[in-house]
Design a protein around this motif. Sequence first.
Motif, short mmCIF file in Angstrom:
data_model
loop_
_atom_site.label_atom_id
_atom_site.label_comp_id
_atom_site.label_asym_id
_atom_site.label_seq_id
_atom_site.Cartn_x
_atom_site.Cartn_y
_atom_site.Cartn_z
N MET A 114 0.95 -1.06 0.03
CA MET A 114 -0.04 -0.02 -0.04
C MET A 114 0.94 1.24 0.06
O MET A 114 2.17 1.29 0.56
N SER A 115 0.26 2.29 -0.67
CA SER A 115 1.08 3.46 -0.90
C SER A 115 0.50 4.59 -0.52
O SER A 115 -0.90 4.62 -1.01
N TRP A 116 1.14 5.83 -0.21
CA TRP A 116 0.63 7.06 -0.31
C TRP A 116 1.07 7.84 -1.49
O TRP A 116 2.38 7.78 -1.60
N TYR A 117 0.47 8.62 -2.32
CA TYR A 117 0.77 9.46 -3.29
C TYR A 117 0.33 10.87 -3.20
O TYR A 117 -0.52 10.79 -2.12
N ARG A 118 1.09 11.96 -3.72
CA ARG A 118 0.24 13.02 -3.58
C ARG A 118 0.23 13.77 -5.03
O ARG A 118 1.45 13.58 -5.75
N GLN A 119 -0.47 14.52 -5.26
CA GLN A 119 -0.69 15.40 -6.54
C GLN A 119 -0.90 16.95 -6.08
O GLN A 119 -1.71 17.05 -5.64
N TYR A 121 -3.47 14.12 -1.35
CA TYR A 121 -3.14 12.93 -0.99
C TYR A 121 -4.12 11.58 -1.30
O TYR A 121 -5.12 11.65 -0.81
N LEU A 122 -3.21 10.84 -2.35
CA LEU A 122 -4.22 9.77 -2.50
C LEU A 122 -3.53 8.03 -1.86
O LEU A 122 -2.28 8.22 -1.90
N CYS A 123 -4.46 7.31 -1.81
CA CYS A 123 -4.00 6.04 -1.36
C CYS A 123 -3.83 5.07 -2.37
O CYS A 123 -5.02 5.15 -3.11
#
Length: 115
Positions: A34-39, A93-95
């Motif tokens: 599982m990851s956290w991304y950000r845009q 922030y996206l999961c």
Amino acid sequence: QVQLVESGGGLVQPGGSLKLSCAASGSVFGIGTMSWYRQAPGRQRERVAFITSNDRTNYADSVKGRFTISRDYDKNTMYLQMNSLKPEDTAVYLCNAGRYGKTNWGQGTQVTVSS
């Protein structure tokens, strides 16, 4: 199908803290990394941190030492503790969750760091 719902975003002053949550539901058996991304506007999507199914973690250099990723398997929830926040951390922030070769995304939660 895995559903991911992020929460915990908001407005915080520089130097403050927030804790994001990503709750997984549906076909959660077999979720791996599982990851956290950000845009951020005008910028490429960036992976902030990830955690594997055996709790190995990795962080982007920009957040190392300030953010901590964790996972509660009983609650099917992933967290991102964010400390010492900076204006440049402002983003959606996206999961993300990988399961049997497929990638699942949440809708995102807005984090704004501003005085």
